[in-house]
Design an enzyme around this catalytic site. Structure first.
Site, PDB file in Angstrom:
ATOM      1  N   ASP A  47      75.100  16.130  52.212  1.00 38.21           N
ATOM      2  CA  ASP A  47      76.335  16.888  52.405  1.00 38.21           C
ATOM      3  C   ASP A  47      77.400  16.287  51.492  1.00 38.21           C
ATOM      4  O   ASP A  47      77.949  15.216  51.777  1.00 38.21           O
ATOM      5  CB  ASP A  47      76.786  16.815  53.867  1.00 38.21           C
ATOM      6  N   LYS A  49      79.488  24.684  53.231  1.00 37.65           N
ATOM      7  CA  LYS A  49      79.925  24.143  54.514  1.00 37.65           C
ATOM      8  C   LYS A  49      81.440  24.124  54.557  1.00 37.65           C
ATOM      9  O   LYS A  49      82.100  23.827  53.550  1.00 37.65           O
ATOM     10  CB  LYS A  49      79.344  22.731  54.669  1.00 37.65           C
ATOM     11  N   LYS A  95      77.163  26.499  56.929  1.00 37.85           N
ATOM     12  CA  LYS A  95      77.362  25.486  57.960  1.00 37.85           C
ATOM     13  C   LYS A  95      78.838  25.363  58.316  1.00 37.85           C
ATOM     14  O   LYS A  95      79.615  24.776  57.569  1.00 37.85           O
ATOM     15  CB  LYS A  95      76.832  24.128  57.484  1.00 37.85           C
TER      16      LYS A  95
END
Length: 329
Positions: free
Chosen positions: A166, A229, A265
């Site tokens: 991430d 995300k 996400k």
């Protein structure tokens, strides 16, 4: 949304999606993107009121949500023991007696998300499972460390066994409209990940406008992001429905043009089961059922699982239990 059943929630064997290879930077596409804020907010305001599911349908959707959670600990006082307990919860996120009452087989969360220093402990704790370890990287959460160190951090986490990375983007590139710099940065991060999948954290609460969110989403996908995300969870504003609508419509546009599916996400501030249901309904309506699988949708959360498990126990017993009966650690 009511069509989901407990039987539908049982694990399915899915064809492996081809990984998004990215594409050449298309600035005409990017700069042509706009965002009608008032229309977006009106659309999102209808969701919580319209999408209410009850009884077995609600239980099915909550179990689906569990399988899509990136169970997360990102605290300065994290220890290897805390991470091991988190991994044990990821292996069995819902108590066995509740699953038995629902006639469900064992399920797991989508992943475990930790800082780099905890990757090795998480990998060891999850040995023998298919639960991936995700590592936050590139100077998380601000992304302001030297560029070569951000790239090296990715490489070290992959070497330690992280299967997902991430990364945080440089917000200044978005705020300055320097799309080439953002594209080049994202490409470098993707290359450093190798076979590990990369989730691009936009930190949407710091991008200034929904139009910037839409454009940054497209740039990251063009540069090869496997997921986009919303947030690090450390900003003052994290995941919201308007931001989510903008990002998933960018995902839909990208799929329509390229044929490649990119995951989504939302992260930060999603702590209630009812909120998870709203996000799942938004995904179903805007992207369709294929995106309701953990290879294309995740919640970045820590306390969400606690509330979902309480709601599932209420469904099976008719009573709410104390939260400590579902403690994360």
């Amino acid at each position: 949304m009511e069509s989901q059943t407990l039987q539908d929630t049982k694990p399915l064997v899915l064809a492996q999606e081809p990984r998004n290879p990215g594409m050449a930077l298309d600035l005409d596409w990017v700069t042509g993107v706009q965002a009608n804020t008032s229309a977006i907010e009106r659309r999102c305001a209808t969701l919580p009121a319209r999408r209410s599911v009850k009884k077995d349908n609600q239980a099915a959707w909550l179990l689906k949500a569990v399988t899509c959670i990136d169970l997360t600990t990102l605290s300065g006082d994290d220890t290897e023991e805390r991470v091991r307990r988190l991994c044990a919860k990821a292996r069995q996120p819902v108590r066995g007696d509740i699953l038995q009452a629902l006639d469900m087989p064992p399920i797991t969360t989508g992943a475990v998300c930790v800082y780099h220093e905890m990757v090795a402990a998480a990998v060891q704790a999850l040995k023998g499972t298919d639960i991936p370890v995700a590592a936050v990287s590139t100077g998380f959460p601000a992304g302001l460390s030297p560029f070569h160190l951000r790239v090296a951090e990715i490489e070290e986490s992959v070497k330690a066994g992280a299967r997902e990375i991430d990364i945080v983007i440089s917000r200044r590139h978005v705020l300055a409209g320097n799309w080439q710099a953002l594209y080049d940065e994202m490409q470098a991060f993707r290359a450093a990940c190798g076979e590990a999948h990369v989730k691009a954290i936009l930190a949407t609460g710091e991008l200034g406008s929904l139009r910037n969110v839409a454009r940054a989403s497209l740039i990251c996908m063009m540069a090869g992001a496997d997921f986009i995300k919303t947030s690090t969870g450390k900003e003052s504003v994290n995941a919201t429905l308007p931001v989510s609508l903008v990002m998933i419509r960018a995902i839909r546009d990208y799929y329509d043009r390229t044929g490649f599916r990119v995951g989504y996400k939302p992260a930060g501030g999603i702590s209630k089961a009812k909120d998870a249901l709203v996000y799942l309904s938004l995904i179903k309506e805007e992207l369709g059922d294929r995106w309701l699988q953990p290879d294309l949708f995740r919640f970045g959360a820590s306390s969400l699982l606690n509330d979902i498990e309480r709601q599932l126990e209420h469904h099976t017993t008719g009573a709410y239990s104390a939260s400590y009966r579902h403690a994360m650690a």
